[in-house]
Enzyme design. Structure first.
Site, PDB file in Angstrom:
ATOM      1  N   LYS A 116       0.825  -1.212   0.000  1.00  0.00           N
ATOM      2  CA  LYS A 116       0.000   0.000   0.000  1.00  0.00           C
ATOM      3  C   LYS A 116       0.860   1.263   0.000  1.00  0.00           C
ATOM      4  O   LYS A 116       0.393   2.325  -0.388  1.00  0.00           O
ATOM      5  CB  LYS A 116      -0.964  -0.027   1.168  1.00  0.00           C
ATOM      6  CG  LYS A 116      -1.990  -1.154   0.996  1.00  0.00           C
ATOM      7  CD  LYS A 116      -3.045  -1.145   2.056  1.00  0.00           C
ATOM      8  CE  LYS A 116      -4.103  -2.196   1.797  1.00  0.00           C
ATOM      9  NZ  LYS A 116      -3.651  -3.552   2.171  1.00  0.00           N
TER      10      LYS A 116
HETATM   11  C1  LIG Z   1      -4.318  -4.644   1.715  1.00  0.00           C
HETATM   12  C2  LIG Z   1      -3.561  -5.890   1.578  1.00  0.00           C
HETATM   13  C3  LIG Z   1      -3.987  -6.901   0.725  1.00  0.00           C
HETATM   14  C4  LIG Z   1      -5.273  -6.808  -0.052  1.00  0.00           C
HETATM   15  O1  LIG Z   1      -5.239  -5.830  -1.059  1.00  0.00           O
HETATM   16  P1  LIG Z   1      -6.599  -5.281  -1.707  1.00  0.00           P
HETATM   17  O2  LIG Z   1      -6.178  -4.266  -2.683  1.00  0.00           O
HETATM   18  O3  LIG Z   1      -7.375  -4.684  -0.550  1.00  0.00           O
HETATM   19  O4  LIG Z   1      -7.300  -6.441  -2.281  1.00  0.00           O
HETATM   20  C5  LIG Z   1      -3.182  -8.019   0.592  1.00  0.00           C
HETATM   21  N1  LIG Z   1      -2.051  -8.155   1.288  1.00  0.00           N
HETATM   22  C6  LIG Z   1      -1.614  -7.211   2.137  1.00  0.00           C
HETATM   23  C7  LIG Z   1      -0.366  -7.433   2.890  1.00  0.00           C
HETATM   24  C8  LIG Z   1      -2.352  -6.040   2.306  1.00  0.00           C
HETATM   25  O5  LIG Z   1      -1.914  -5.097   3.134  1.00  0.00           O
END
Ligand SMILES: *Cc1c(COP(=O)(O)O)cnc(C)c1O
Length: 470
Positions: A116
């Site tokens: 993210k």
């Molecule tokens: C947020 C997250 C996900 C999921 O991603 P999305 O875009 O919400 O589907 C998967 N793995 C990790 C480590 C995350 O932080």
């Protein structure tokens, strides 16, 4: 480039307004009116050969905003404001060869050790730029299943025109994840630990936006994966990895999925012309997307399950609305009827044409905690690779024959294993150390407010503390 709402009852807006708002006022999500195209393959090859992640990100930003930006925004995001000290390794998203035909795309080298960061680091300078242009302030709200919060704090801490409020589900995140949200020491960061699961945090966030008077006075914006800026930033690594590996045909991806933001970003890259085959949606026991693709019925479970991959413990993935909008041939009325039905009864049947569209682009599989643990163990023992539990869910895709993708397959690694040390140690016997840049995380002082999941209390805190409140 204009942005329209998936619910069809809000006026179209510019890229800047879509990203500053996050959610559309009719409760829908913004999507671009048309799909932009991207630089031709030769240009692409040159950028990729030069390792120019930032150039590709810059092109994506321009393609989606229809405007020319200062390249400095993207440079600040990925190279750091104080160059030449680099903020990221040589490339933002290193592609690691796993075994014949399979690759791992590591997206966890940013400041909070989760994928993210890649989008959030871009949102930081982007917001700053838009707000100073308009001489405005903003209250940024973020409900987190664990990693969005830390990434938002890292990207928005100490930003002059922004107050950040993070809604964190108590007891559902790892200590490392929580500390990334509580130890910034920044006066503009307010972390609220709610006695609730992620879906309840997300529901409060949606209600705060639905209260138009409150939302306007607070100048609310959301940086959850509903924010189009995140999709813009995330489609970049799908473009790059697919262009690198497509010599013999389209490239498949497996995406560990929670809110469907990353999976949607892959689809978006494909719409823009990236050589992408099918996208594997890997979920844990919170498997609404896998059930929907297999049975045609989109139906929420009675409760969310707490799993080893907590960032994916999401019952109702917000970004599914965007892909359903495409699958329904952009029929906003039809989509609104289905979502009204979902709000009332917790389920709807996906129309046959839409289901065929979804199955064309995606396959899905659910991976249990037991398998997740076994995969972490085997991957470490036989491959010497330490995977975080979310990445392990993706590595488990298709193992039991539920699903199949054609090679080459790129698996997204979404968090650093050190973000989940207890889970990784239990599976592999090895406790992964934090990288040097955040090795002092446990020595930093924590600051947060703990409160019940009461929307009125959250409102009072925002009213009290946000500098954007008028
Ligand atoms: C947020 C997250 C996900 C999921 O991603 P999305 O875009 O919400 O589907 C998967 N793995 C990790 C480590 C995350 O932080």
């Amino acid at each position: 480039m204009r942005y329209i709402s998936t619910r069809g009852r809000a006026p179209s807006v510019s890229f800047a307004d879509a990203v500053l708002a996050g959610l559309a006022p009719d409760g829908g999500l913004y999507v671009p009116e048309t799909w932009p195209t991207f630089p031709d393959r030769d240009t692409f090859k040159r950028c990729v050969a030069l390792g120019h992640y930032t150039f590709t990100a810059y092109e994506a930003l321009n393609a989606f905003s229809g405007a020319l930006w200062e390249a400095s925004i993207v440079n600040e995001a990925y190279l750091g404001a104080k160059r030449p000290a680099p903020q990221w390794p040589l490339t933002v998203a290193p592609l690691v060869h796993e075994q014949s035909g399979t690759w791992i795309l590591e997206l966890f080298h940013g400041p909070s050790l989760a994928f993210k960061d890649i989008a959030m680091q871009l949102i930081g300078p982007l917001y700053e730029h838009l707000l100073s242009e308009r001489n405005e302030r903003l209250t940024v709200l973020c409900a987190t299943s664990g990693d969005t919060g830390g990434a938002a704090v890292e990207a928005l801490k100490n930003r002059e025109r922004i107050d950040l409020f993070v809604l964190l589900p108590k007891g559902r995140v790892s200590d490392v994840q929580r500390r990334f949200m509580t130890t910034s020491g920044a006066a503009n960061v307010h972390t609220l630990e709610l006695d609730a699961d992620f879906d309840a945090c997300q529901a409060i966030l949606k209600q705060l936006f639905a209260d138009r008077d409150f939302a306007d006075r607070a100048r609310l914006s959301a940086v959850n994966s509903v924010n189009w800026a995140r999709i813009t930033a995330q489609c970049v690594y799908f473009h790059i990895a697919s262009q690198i590996l497509c010599a013999h045909g389209p490239v498949s991806f497996v995406v560990p999925t929670g809110n469907f933001g990353d999976a949607l970003s892959g689809f978006v890259a494909k719409q823009m012309g990236a050589p992408i085959g099918r996208i594997g949606v890997a979920v844990n026991a919170n498997d609404i997307v896998a059930r929907a693709l297999h049975t045609g019925r989109y139906e929420r479970a009675p409760a969310s399950h707490a799993t080893l991959s907590p960032a994916m413990d999401i019952q109702v993935p917000s970004n599914f609305e965007r892909i359903l909008f495409e699958a329904l041939d952009r029929d906003a009325d039809h989509l609104s009827r289905l979502y009204d039905q979902f709000a009332q009864s917790g389920a709807f049947d996906i129309p046959a044409d839409a289901l065929a569209f979804l199955r064309d682009h995606f396959d899905a599989a659910s991976v249990s905690d037991a398998d997740t643990r076994a995969i972490m163990q085997e991957t470490w023992e036989y491959g010497g690779y330490l995977a975080c539990p979310h990445t392990a869910v993706a590595m488990g895709f298709g193992r039991d024959g539920q699903a199949h993708l054609d090679a080459p397959v790129v698996t997204l690694a979404t968090a650093h294993p050190a973000k989940f040390p207890d889970t990784v140690e239990a599976a592999t016997g090895l406790r992964p150390p934090l990288p040097p840049k955040c090795a002092d995380l446990f020595a930093r002082e924590e600051k947060f407010d703990a409160l019940p999941a009461d929307i009125e209390l959250v409102k009072a805190i925002i009213r009290d503390r946000s500098r954007a409140w008028t």
